[in-house]
Design a protein around this motif. Structure first.
Motif, PDB file in Angstrom:
ATOM      1  N   ASN A  53      86.940  19.482 -33.558  1.00 39.25           N
ATOM      2  CA  ASN A  53      86.810  19.545 -35.013  1.00 39.25           C
ATOM      3  C   ASN A  53      85.485  20.199 -35.392  1.00 39.25           C
ATOM      4  OD1 ASN A  53      84.733  17.443 -34.984  1.00 39.25           O
ATOM      5  ND2 ASN A  53      86.419  16.029 -34.576  1.00 39.25           N
ATOM      6  N   PHE A  54      85.265  20.368 -36.678  1.00 37.52           N
ATOM      7  CA  PHE A  54      84.046  21.021 -37.144  1.00 37.52           C
ATOM      8  C   PHE A  54      82.820  20.144 -36.929  1.00 37.52           C
ATOM      9  CE2 PHE A  54      80.922  22.257 -40.371  1.00 37.52           C
ATOM     10  CZ  PHE A  54      80.777  23.593 -40.043  1.00 37.52           C
ATOM     11  N   LYS A  55      82.954  18.846 -37.135  1.00 40.37           N
ATOM     12  CA  LYS A  55      81.822  17.933 -36.974  1.00 40.37           C
ATOM     13  C   LYS A  55      81.245  18.002 -35.557  1.00 40.37           C
ATOM     14  CE  LYS A  55      80.419  13.168 -37.710  1.00 40.37           C
ATOM     15  NZ  LYS A  55      80.833  11.824 -38.131  1.00 40.37           N
ATOM     16  N   ALA A  56      82.110  18.028 -34.552  1.00 43.11           N
ATOM     17  CA  ALA A  56      81.657  18.119 -33.158  1.00 43.11           C
ATOM     18  C   ALA A  56      80.996  19.471 -32.890  1.00 43.11           C
ATOM     19  CB  ALA A  56      82.831  17.898 -32.211  1.00 43.11           C
ATOM     20  N   LEU A  58      79.462  21.321 -35.093  1.00 44.69           N
ATOM     21  CA  LEU A  58      78.183  21.311 -35.799  1.00 44.69           C
ATOM     22  C   LEU A  58      77.133  20.500 -35.041  1.00 44.69           C
ATOM     23  CD1 LEU A  58      76.808  22.351 -38.341  1.00 44.69           C
ATOM     24  CD2 LEU A  58      77.571  20.281 -39.507  1.00 44.69           C
ATOM     25  N   ALA A  59      77.538  19.382 -34.472  1.00 46.29           N
ATOM     26  CA  ALA A  59      76.611  18.560 -33.682  1.00 46.29           C
ATOM     27  C   ALA A  59      76.109  19.325 -32.463  1.00 46.29           C
ATOM     28  CB  ALA A  59      77.295  17.257 -33.258  1.00 46.29           C
ATOM     29  N   GLN A  62      73.554  21.913 -33.511  1.00 45.48           N
ATOM     30  CA  GLN A  62      72.264  21.266 -33.729  1.00 45.48           C
ATOM     31  C   GLN A  62      71.549  21.001 -32.407  1.00 45.48           C
ATOM     32  OE1 GLN A  62      70.729  20.684 -36.650  1.00 45.48           O
ATOM     33  NE2 GLN A  62      68.964  19.851 -35.591  1.00 45.48           N
ATOM     34  N   THR A  79      78.987  28.997 -35.831  1.00 46.78           N
ATOM     35  CA  THR A  79      79.701  27.728 -35.840  1.00 46.78           C
ATOM     36  C   THR A  79      80.930  27.845 -36.726  1.00 46.78           C
ATOM     37  OG1 THR A  79      77.593  26.589 -35.562  1.00 46.78           O
ATOM     38  CG2 THR A  79      79.482  25.255 -36.276  1.00 46.78           C
ATOM     39  N   TRP A  81      85.210  26.065 -37.287  1.00 46.16           N
ATOM     40  CA  TRP A  81      86.006  24.874 -37.035  1.00 46.16           C
ATOM     41  C   TRP A  81      86.469  24.918 -35.576  1.00 46.16           C
ATOM     42  CZ3 TRP A  81      90.237  22.860 -34.943  1.00 46.16           C
ATOM     43  CH2 TRP A  81      90.549  21.539 -35.285  1.00 46.16           C
ATOM     44  N   GLU A 114      78.385  16.581 -23.895  1.00 41.12           N
ATOM     45  CA  GLU A 114      79.164  16.253 -25.106  1.00 41.12           C
ATOM     46  C   GLU A 114      80.363  15.367 -24.758  1.00 41.12           C
ATOM     47  OE1 GLU A 114      78.801  17.180 -28.571  1.00 41.12           O
ATOM     48  OE2 GLU A 114      76.808  17.445 -27.771  1.00 41.12           O
TER      49      GLU A 114
END
Length: 115
Positions: A53-56, A58-59, A62, A79, A81, A114
């Motif tokens: 997903n996008f959240k992963a 993005l993490a 970072q 980055t 989706w 991850e």
């Protein structure tokens, strides 16, 4: 040879020559999921990483950004989706340096962590 991911980048002032094509290929073998691409006459290391997903994604972006800031060596990060594309090269020499391969290995290590 010490694993690339445990090595430290050395400051690159611009007087260092970029790696030769032969040297690049020897180093690329050490980061076998990476490709060398030519963008506007500049060789760059690139690899894309997949996420659920996008959240992963993005993490991970970072995490790579923090490692880059610590090393004083910064990539191009795209980055999207479910995907992060990373490009390493040494701007000041307009080519590839051992630092780029060190950071590629550190990027791979961050991805492995991850899981």
């Amino acid at each position: 040879m010490t694993a690339l991911s445990s090595q430290t980048c050395v400051p690159c002032r611009g007087s260092e020559p970029p790696l030769s094509p032969e040297e690049m290929e020897k180093m690329r073998i050490l980061v076998d999921n990476w490709r060398i691409v030519d963008r506007g006459g500049t060789p760059k290391l690139t690899r894309s990483y997949k996420f659920s997903n996008f959240k992963a994604a993005l993490a991970f972006t970072q995490k790579v950004g923090e490692a880059a800031e610590q090393a004083g060596h910064h990539p191009k990060l795209i980055t999207e989706w479910g995907k992060v594309s990373v490009f390493w090269w040494t701007h000041v020499i307009n080519g590839l340096h051992q630092n780029d391969f060190i950071m590629a290995a550190k990027t791979d290590l961050a991805y492995e962590q991850e899981d």
